[in-house]
Design an enzyme around this catalytic site. Structure first.
Site, mmCIF file in Angstrom:
data_model
loop_
_atom_site.group_PDB
_atom_site.id
_atom_site.type_symbol
_atom_site.label_atom_id
_atom_site.label_comp_id
_atom_site.label_asym_id
_atom_site.label_seq_id
_atom_site.Cartn_x
_atom_site.Cartn_y
_atom_site.Cartn_z
ATOM 1 N N PHE A 1 -11.811 -6.523 14.144
ATOM 2 C CA PHE A 1 -10.716 -7.046 13.331
ATOM 3 C C PHE A 1 -10.360 -6.062 12.228
ATOM 4 O O PHE A 1 -11.217 -5.589 11.490
ATOM 5 C CB PHE A 1 -11.118 -8.390 12.720
ATOM 6 N N GLN A 2 -9.083 -5.745 12.137
ATOM 7 C CA GLN A 2 -8.542 -4.796 11.157
ATOM 8 C C GLN A 2 -9.217 -3.424 11.240
ATOM 9 O O GLN A 2 -9.430 -2.761 10.225
ATOM 10 C CB GLN A 2 -8.636 -5.365 9.740
ATOM 11 N N GLU B 1 0.823 -1.223 0.000
ATOM 12 C CA GLU B 1 0.000 0.000 0.000
ATOM 13 C C GLU B 1 0.852 1.266 0.000
ATOM 14 O O GLU B 1 0.453 2.288 -0.559
ATOM 15 C CB GLU B 1 -0.942 0.012 1.209
#
Length: 554
Positions: free
Chosen positions: A113-114, A51
């Site tokens: 989560f994330q 990214e």
């Protein structure tokens, strides 16, 4: 027409003239990626290797074109991996829209989560950021994000979109992009008159060109000002190409690694006209002794920069191009022949020099001669970056892409790919050090995948050159963790990625290697072997006045 959030996002990007997105998929952005799959014939997506590469590619795309660069990442680590690229764009005032996915609205704030608070994380390094909590607001926010990124002093904007918002539906009606007007309220008759009075009293004027001249596309206006003012010109690192560096009035870069002519001239001038620059510490050195005999006329679009680091005698706040047009229209021809001769003599007596043989400086000079300046040059950060600024001449703006404010190692690889995507007609070269090349060399795979024929010139000295230079000068040659692996075979490594590689270790082979590299239709890495003890000179020690230069003895 009713559309999902993902459809609205893609349509808004198309509204804004976006033709390419750089990104990496993940769970929180799957609805968006599904729509990109459906719309692949209308908008291009470049899958990066990481990214951070996506953010640097969007940045390079923006710098090479003046358009807004766009990158896309999923939630959590995908979003945080964009942060270095966002901060790089923020420090150098580059227009970018970073789009991140996030967990569904019902899971926000629950350590899901994330999940990260990417808006909170990026608040200090974005011009503005948004969390879209209602699909009905999505189109408005996206349009506003593009406007904010470009208006006034450009910069990155982040739009964070929870996953369910991209699935929800809302009414979409196409709109034409809002026109970005140049800021001109601060350009008054009084401010121009006072500037003309300051100029009229000067006998030793100097012009400092900053990145704002590039961002404003004001090259012609700054050349006209220099000629009317009859003044020498220097550039900050970000100002390269804003004023042609092959122009006879140009005396070289200013600051820590500036030329003696520029550093001495600015110290002794009586008027310093600063255009679109922010007085970085790398430019000013000891601010108490910077341009100590001069009145400073500061022209900038951002009022926050006025008197922040160096006090201005007079200032004009507004778009640089518009200010220069107003100033030039009323400025009578000045004559400063004696001053020009004085600066020219310093320049003639103190040229940039380097030792003979295969050096980073010599190879970059030969690269300029080979390309005749008709190339986009991206750089990583370090000695090679300074040599590029010193020895490659930039005739036009948007040909020099470098991380000036943040000093991001690994920037150049992504920036070069983004620039080549944006301007496929141009040769694009990333000048790298071997230390910086290691940071994001995985993006070679991106260039290979999409057949993006950039050339990477690795100035390989087997050390972290700039850090080692400081260890040599300031730390009694205690080389703590700056030696790299000299046995790494970069040619084999790049061939494994699917690129071409060439070793360059002889002066007589330079042009032949360039011939092969620029004739290739795949990415090429040139591994140029230089001495680990080559240094960047002149140099000003941190915190010292810029006229106290250390020069290498030959």
């Amino acid at each position: 027409m009713q559309m999902t959030g993902a459809q609205i996002l893609v349509e808004c990007l198309l509204e804004q003239g976006v033709d390419t997105i750089f990104g990496f998929p993940g769970g929180a952005v799957l609805h968006i990626y599904d729509e990109l799959y459906r719309q692949h014939d209308r908008i291009r997506h470049i899958l990066t290797s990481h990214e951070q590469g996506a953010s640097h590619m969007a940045d390079g795309y923006a710098r090479a074109t003046g358009k807004v660069g766009v990158c896309l990442a999923t939630s959590g680590p995908g979003a945080t991996n964009l942060v270095t690229g966002i901060a790089t764009a923020y420090m150098d005032s580059i227009p970018m829209v970073a789009i991140t996915g996030n967990v569904p609205l019902s899971l926000l704030g629950k350590d899901s989560f994330q999940e990260v608070d990417i808006a909170g994380i990026t608040m200090p390094v974005t011009k503005h950021n948004y969390i879209v909590k209602d699909v009905k607001d999505l189109a408005r926010i996206l349009r506003e994000a593009f406007y904010v990124a470009q208006e006034g002093r450009p910069g990155p904007v982040l739009v964070d979109i929870p996953k369910d918002v991209t699935a929800h539906k809302a009414e979409y009606v196409r709109e034409e992009p809002r026109k970005v007007e140049r800021r001109c309220k601060g350009i008054t008759d009084e401010s121009i008159r006072e500037a003309l009075e300051v100029i009229g009293r000067s006998r030793k004027p100097y012009i400092l060109v900053g990145g704002g001249v590039v961002l404003s596309d004001a090259k012609d206006q700054i050349v006209e000002l220099a000629d009317k003012l009859d003044a020498p010109v220097t550039c900050s690192l970000m100002g390269m190409g804003g004023f042609p560096t092959n122009h006879p009035r140009y005396t070289g870069m200013l600051g820590m690694h500036g030329t003696k002519a520029s550093n001495i001239g600015v110290t002794h001038c009586d008027l310093l006209v600063v255009v679109g620059a922010r007085f970085s510490d790398r430019v000013t050195g000891d601010t108490a002794k910077f341009a100590r005999g001069a009145q400073v006329l500061h022209i900038d679009i951002d009022p926050a920069e006025i008197n922040k680091n160096v006090a201005a005698y007079h200032h004009i706040i507004g778009d640089v191009k518009m200010v220069l047009e107003a100033l030039n229209s009323r400025l009578e021809q000045q004559q400063h022949a004696a001053w020009m001769e004085e600066v020219a003599k310093i320049q003639k007596d103190n040229p940039l020099r380097y030792k003979p043989g295969l050096t980073g400086q010599y190879v970059i000079e030969r690269l300029y001669a080979y390309t005749k300046g008709n190339a986009i040059i991206a750089t990583e950060v370090g000695q090679h970056q300074m040599w590029a600024a010193q020895f490659y001449k930039f005739h036009e703006p948007r040909l020099f892409l470098t991380s000036g404010g943040l000093g991001t190692m690994g920037y150049g690889m992504g920036a070069a790919i983004g620039a080549k995507v944006a301007r496929p007609d141009m040769r694009v070269v990333n000048i790298a050090g071997d230390g910086s090349f290691r940071m994001n060399m995985n993006e070679i795979m991106t260039a290979v995948r999409y057949k993006i024929p950039i050339v990477v010139l690795v100035i390989n000295n087997s050390v972290l050159g700039m850090v080692r230079q400081w260890q040599t000068i300031f730390y009694d040659e205690r080389y703590s963790f700056t030696h790299l692996n000299p046995d790494l075979d970069y040619v084999k490594l790049c061939e494994a990625f699917g690129a071409q590689g060439y070793n360059l270790d002889k002066v007589e082979d330079i042009d032949a290697v360039f011939d092969k590299a620029f004739a290739s239709d795949v990415p090429v890495v040139i591994n140029c072997i230089v001495d680990k003890d080559d240094m960047v000179y002149p140099m000003v020690a941190p915190g010292k006045p810029i006229d106290e230069l250390v020069e290498e003895k030959y």
